[in-house]
Design a protein around this motif. Structure first.
Motif, PDB file in Angstrom:
ATOM      1  N   UNK A 157       8.667 -54.502 -64.648  1.00 45.37           N
ATOM      2  CA  UNK A 157       7.255 -55.602 -65.396  1.00 45.37           C
ATOM      3  C   UNK A 157       5.980 -54.390 -65.562  1.00 45.37           C
ATOM      4  N   UNK A 158       5.663 -53.263 -65.008  1.00 46.85           N
ATOM      5  CA  UNK A 158       4.962 -52.240 -65.092  1.00 46.85           C
ATOM      6  C   UNK A 158       4.348 -51.847 -66.248  1.00 46.85           C
ATOM      7  N   UNK A 190       1.129 -52.999 -71.009  1.00 43.60           N
ATOM      8  CA  UNK A 190       0.947 -53.276 -72.909  1.00 43.60           C
ATOM      9  C   UNK A 190      -0.717 -55.044 -72.665  1.00 43.60           C
ATOM     10  N   UNK A 191      -0.242 -55.457 -71.541  1.00 41.30           N
ATOM     11  CA  UNK A 191      -1.155 -56.719 -71.292  1.00 41.30           C
ATOM     12  C   UNK A 191      -2.331 -56.308 -71.388  1.00 41.30           C
ATOM     13  N   UNK A 206      -3.943 -60.463 -78.837  1.00 44.17           N
ATOM     14  CA  UNK A 206      -2.940 -60.672 -77.233  1.00 44.17           C
ATOM     15  C   UNK A 206      -3.544 -62.841 -76.332  1.00 44.17           C
ATOM     16  N   UNK A 207      -3.641 -62.551 -75.571  1.00 42.06           N
ATOM     17  CA  UNK A 207      -3.658 -64.350 -75.235  1.00 42.06           C
ATOM     18  C   UNK A 207      -5.416 -63.972 -75.245  1.00 42.06           C
ATOM     19  N   UNK A 231      -8.893 -61.243 -64.441  1.00 41.99           N
ATOM     20  CA  UNK A 231      -8.777 -61.001 -62.694  1.00 41.99           C
ATOM     21  C   UNK A 231      -7.516 -60.337 -63.319  1.00 41.99           C
ATOM     22  N   UNK A 232      -6.418 -60.640 -63.000  1.00 35.71           N
ATOM     23  CA  UNK A 232      -4.702 -61.309 -63.357  1.00 35.71           C
ATOM     24  C   UNK A 232      -4.341 -60.000 -63.773  1.00 35.71           C
ATOM     25  N   UNK A 233      -5.251 -60.138 -65.199  1.00 33.91           N
ATOM     26  CA  UNK A 233      -4.469 -58.676 -65.965  1.00 33.91           C
ATOM     27  C   UNK A 233      -5.676 -57.574 -66.509  1.00 33.91           C
ATOM     28  N   UNK A 234      -6.963 -57.343 -65.801  1.00 33.70           N
ATOM     29  CA  UNK A 234      -7.508 -56.430 -65.952  1.00 33.70           C
ATOM     30  C   UNK A 234      -8.567 -56.306 -64.339  1.00 33.70           C
ATOM     31  N   UNK A 235      -8.381 -57.581 -63.748  1.00 33.91           N
ATOM     32  CA  UNK A 235      -9.237 -57.171 -62.354  1.00 33.91           C
ATOM     33  C   UNK A 235      -8.178 -56.355 -61.423  1.00 33.91           C
TER      34      UNK A 235
END
Length: 124
Positions: free
Chosen positions: A1-2, A7-8, A74-75, A89-93
Motif C-alpha cells: 500500500x505504501x 506512485x500516486x 494521473x487521476x 488531501x488524501x494523496x498529497x496532504x
C-alpha cells in the motif's frame, strides 16, 4: 500500500505541478530531472517515516514517470484539468503531514499540493 501511495503521490505531483503528460514533461529541458527530484523527495519522506521504497518499486516508478513520449497522466491531473475536485488531501496532504512529522523536506510536493488547493478554492 505504501508503494502504491508512493506512485500516486509522485506521479500526481509531477503531472499537476509540471502541467502535462509524462512524455510532454520529459521533452522539456530539465523535465526528467525535475520528475526524478519529485520521485526522490517522495521516497525520502516514506523512508524517514519507516516505510522505505523497495529498489524495484523505485526503478519502476522512475521509469514510468520519465518515459519519453509517454501519454501517461494521473487521476489528480485529469481531475485538475477537467475542473473537478481532486484527492489532494488524501494523496498529497497526508503525505505532507508525515513529512512535517519526520522533518523531511518536501518543497516540490508542497508546491503541487498548493496548486491543487488553490484550484479547489477557485473552482468551489
Amino acid at each position: 500500500m505504501w508503494e502504491k501511495w508512493f506512485f500516486m503521490a509522485a506521479g500526481g505531483a509531477a503531472t499537476v505541478l509540471l502541467g502535462g503528460p509524462v512524455g510532454r514533461i520529459v521533452a522539456e529541458d530539465g523535465g526528467s530531472a525535475t520528475i526524478t527530484d519529485i520521485v526522490d523527495e517522495t521516497a525520502a519522506i516514506l523512508e524517514r517515516s519507516g516505510h522505505p521504497v523497495r529498489p524495484e518499486a523505485m526503478s519502476l516508478v522512475t521509469t514510468m514517470l520519465t518515459a519519453a513520449g509517454s501519454p501517461f497522466t494521473t487521476s489528480l491531473y485529469r481531475d485538475f484539468v477537467a475542473g473537478r475536485g481532486t484527492e489532494v488531501e488524501t494523496v498529497l496532504g497526508d503525505l505532507l503531514t508525515i513529512a512535517t512529522r519526520h522533518q523531511a523536506r518536501s518543497p516540490l510536493l508542497r508546491a503541487a499540493a498548493v496548486r491543487l488547493r488553490v484550484h479547489a478554492t477557485t473552482n468551489a
